[in-house]
Motif scaffolding. Structure first.
Motif, PDB file in Angstrom:
ATOM      1  N   GLY A  93       3.336  -5.616   3.698  1.00 13.06           N
ATOM      2  CA  GLY A  93       2.877  -6.707   4.551  1.00 13.06           C
ATOM      3  C   GLY A  93       3.596  -7.983   4.155  1.00 13.06           C
ATOM      4  O   GLY A  93       3.863  -8.218   2.982  1.00 13.06           O
ATOM      5  N   THR A  94       3.941  -8.813   5.131  1.00 12.60           N
ATOM      6  CA  THR A  94       4.709 -10.026   4.850  1.00 12.60           C
ATOM      7  C   THR A  94       3.924 -11.280   5.214  1.00 12.60           C
ATOM      8  O   THR A  94       2.921 -11.221   5.921  1.00 12.60           O
ATOM      9  N   SER A  95       4.438 -12.398   4.763  1.00 14.22           N
ATOM     10  CA  SER A  95       3.799 -13.678   5.044  1.00 14.22           C
ATOM     11  C   SER A  95       3.941 -14.087   6.511  1.00 14.22           C
ATOM     12  O   SER A  95       3.264 -15.002   6.965  1.00 14.22           O
ATOM     13  N   ALA A  96       4.791 -13.410   7.268  1.00 19.10           N
ATOM     14  CA  ALA A  96       4.972 -13.712   8.686  1.00 19.10           C
ATOM     15  C   ALA A  96       4.113 -12.822   9.577  1.00 19.10           C
ATOM     16  O   ALA A  96       4.178 -12.920  10.795  1.00 19.10           O
ATOM     17  N   GLY A  97       3.316 -11.934   8.983  1.00 20.36           N
ATOM     18  CA  GLY A  97       2.487 -11.038   9.778  1.00 20.36           C
ATOM     19  C   GLY A  97       3.198  -9.773  10.204  1.00 20.36           C
ATOM     20  O   GLY A  97       2.669  -8.984  10.969  1.00 20.36           O
ATOM     21  N   VAL A  98       4.410  -9.557   9.718  1.00 16.92           N
ATOM     22  CA  VAL A  98       5.181  -8.355  10.044  1.00 16.92           C
ATOM     23  C   VAL A  98       4.873  -7.299   8.992  1.00 16.92           C
ATOM     24  O   VAL A  98       4.827  -7.596   7.800  1.00 16.92           O
ATOM     25  N   VAL A  99       4.656  -6.059   9.434  1.00 14.95           N
ATOM     26  CA  VAL A  99       4.406  -4.946   8.518  1.00 14.95           C
ATOM     27  C   VAL A  99       5.598  -3.994   8.587  1.00 14.95           C
ATOM     28  O   VAL A  99       6.038  -3.608   9.665  1.00 14.95           O
ATOM     29  N   LEU A 100       6.122  -3.633   7.419  1.00 20.49           N
ATOM     30  CA  LEU A 100       7.223  -2.681   7.321  1.00 20.49           C
ATOM     31  C   LEU A 100       6.722  -1.428   6.631  1.00 20.49           C
ATOM     32  O   LEU A 100       5.822  -1.502   5.790  1.00 20.49           O
ATOM     33  N   THR A 101       7.293  -0.279   6.974  1.00 19.76           N
ATOM     34  CA  THR A 101       6.991   0.949   6.245  1.00 19.76           C
ATOM     35  C   THR A 101       8.290   1.514   5.700  1.00 19.76           C
ATOM     36  O   THR A 101       9.336   1.433   6.337  1.00 19.76           O
ATOM     37  N   LEU A 102       8.201   2.093   4.513  1.00 21.51           N
ATOM     38  CA  LEU A 102       9.354   2.682   3.854  1.00 21.51           C
ATOM     39  C   LEU A 102       8.949   4.063   3.352  1.00 21.51           C
ATOM     40  O   LEU A 102       7.949   4.198   2.638  1.00 21.51           O
ATOM     41  N   SER A 103       9.708   5.080   3.737  1.00 27.01           N
ATOM     42  CA  SER A 103       9.453   6.437   3.267  1.00 27.01           C
ATOM     43  C   SER A 103       9.768   6.500   1.782  1.00 27.01           C
ATOM     44  O   SER A 103      10.834   6.079   1.353  1.00 27.01           O
ATOM     45  N   VAL A 104       8.815   7.010   0.998  1.00 22.06           N
ATOM     46  CA  VAL A 104       9.037   7.140  -0.444  1.00 22.06           C
ATOM     47  C   VAL A 104       8.960   8.599  -0.874  1.00 22.06           C
ATOM     48  O   VAL A 104       8.755   8.897  -2.030  1.00 22.06           O
ATOM     49  N   SER A 105       9.150   9.506   0.050  1.00 18.67           N
ATOM     50  CA  SER A 105       9.135  10.932  -0.247  1.00 18.67           C
ATOM     51  C   SER A 105      10.374  11.304  -1.042  1.00 18.67           C
ATOM     52  O   SER A 105      11.492  10.930  -0.673  1.00 18.67           O
ATOM     53  N   PRO A 106      10.188  12.047  -2.134  1.00 15.22           N
ATOM     54  CA  PRO A 106      11.358  12.451  -2.919  1.00 15.22           C
ATOM     55  C   PRO A 106      12.251  13.444  -2.168  1.00 15.22           C
ATOM     56  O   PRO A 106      13.397  13.636  -2.533  1.00 15.22           O
ATOM     57  N   LYS A 107      11.742  14.053  -1.113  1.00 15.60           N
ATOM     58  CA  LYS A 107      12.495  15.060  -0.364  1.00 15.60           C
ATOM     59  C   LYS A 107      13.328  14.456   0.762  1.00 15.60           C
ATOM     60  O   LYS A 107      14.248  15.075   1.248  1.00 15.60           O
ATOM     61  N   ALA A 108      12.981  13.244   1.209  1.00 12.11           N
ATOM     62  CA  ALA A 108      13.657  12.653   2.363  1.00 12.11           C
ATOM     63  C   ALA A 108      14.380  11.368   1.958  1.00 12.11           C
ATOM     64  O   ALA A 108      13.987  10.691   1.017  1.00 12.11           O
ATOM     65  N   ALA A 109      15.414  11.034   2.706  1.00  9.72           N
ATOM     66  CA  ALA A 109      16.115   9.770   2.478  1.00  9.72           C
ATOM     67  C   ALA A 109      15.206   8.612   2.904  1.00  9.72           C
ATOM     68  O   ALA A 109      14.493   8.728   3.906  1.00  9.72           O
TER      69      ALA A 109
ATOM     70  N   LEU B 261       0.867  -1.181   0.000  1.00  4.00           N
ATOM     71  CA  LEU B 261       0.000   0.000   0.000  1.00  4.00           C
ATOM     72  C   LEU B 261       0.897   1.222   0.000  1.00  4.00           C
ATOM     73  O   LEU B 261       1.867   1.287   0.755  1.00  4.00           O
ATOM     74  N   VAL B 262       0.586   2.196  -0.855  1.00  6.32           N
ATOM     75  CA  VAL B 262       1.286   3.484  -0.836  1.00  6.32           C
ATOM     76  C   VAL B 262       0.282   4.529  -0.389  1.00  6.32           C
ATOM     77  O   VAL B 262      -0.807   4.642  -0.946  1.00  6.32           O
ATOM     78  N   CYS B 263       0.630   5.282   0.660  1.00  6.06           N
ATOM     79  CA  CYS B 263      -0.266   6.296   1.199  1.00  6.06           C
ATOM     80  C   CYS B 263       0.567   7.382   1.870  1.00  6.06           C
ATOM     81  O   CYS B 263       1.375   7.089   2.758  1.00  6.06           O
ATOM     82  N   LYS B 264       0.365   8.618   1.451  1.00  9.29           N
ATOM     83  CA  LYS B 264       1.017   9.785   2.057  1.00  9.29           C
ATOM     84  C   LYS B 264       2.520   9.599   2.230  1.00  9.29           C
ATOM     85  O   LYS B 264       3.044   9.660   3.328  1.00  9.29           O
ATOM     86  N   ASP B 265       3.208   9.356   1.142  1.00  5.58           N
ATOM     87  CA  ASP B 265       4.672   9.239   1.122  1.00  5.58           C
ATOM     88  C   ASP B 265       5.217   8.045   1.901  1.00  5.58           C
ATOM     89  O   ASP B 265       6.381   8.031   2.285  1.00  5.58           O
ATOM     90  N   LEU B 266       4.394   7.045   2.178  1.00  2.00           N
ATOM     91  CA  LEU B 266       4.858   5.825   2.834  1.00  2.00           C
ATOM     92  C   LEU B 266       4.455   4.612   2.008  1.00  2.00           C
ATOM     93  O   LEU B 266       3.331   4.532   1.511  1.00  2.00           O
ATOM     94  N   LEU B 267       5.377   3.677   1.868  1.00  2.30           N
ATOM     95  CA  LEU B 267       5.084   2.387   1.270  1.00  2.30           C
ATOM     96  C   LEU B 267       4.941   1.397   2.417  1.00  2.30           C
ATOM     97  O   LEU B 267       5.867   1.224   3.213  1.00  2.30           O
TER      98      LEU B 267
END
Length: 88
Positions: free
Chosen positions: A32-48, A23-29
């Motif tokens: 969801g994983t098969s182990a039930g763990v959720v990760l977020t990744l910043s996808v903002s072009p302004k931030a690392a 899911l991509v929402c408000k500059d975050l990707l």
């Protein structure tokens, strides 16, 4: 990034860890994983890019992720009180 979820991943076997929802929402990707763990990744072009693992998980696949819009002033931990006005 998954260090806080070692027990879940060990139980699930890390070699089998798969991406099951995106899911991509408000500059975050959201990943969801098969182990039930959720990760977020910043996808903002302004931030690392910053990868964050969420400690609230469950066992089993993350089947879907969804976004909702909350009204201004809504606090997830302390929701706004319902209107107590009597309807007659």
């Amino acid at each position: 990034m998954l260090a806080g979820s070692d027990a879940i991943i060990r139980q699930h076997k890390a070699a089998c860890l798969r991406i099951t929802a995106l899911l991509v929402c408000k500059d975050l990707l959201w990943i969801g994983t098969s182990a039930g763990v959720v990760l977020t990744l910043s996808v903002s072009p302004k931030a690392a890019p910053t990868l964050v693992g969420l400690s609230q998980g469950h066992t089993g696949h993350v089947r879907f992720l969804t976004a909702i819009e909350l009204p201004d002033g809504f606090d997830v931990l302390f929701p706004l009180p319902r209107d107590t006005g009597a309807i007659g």
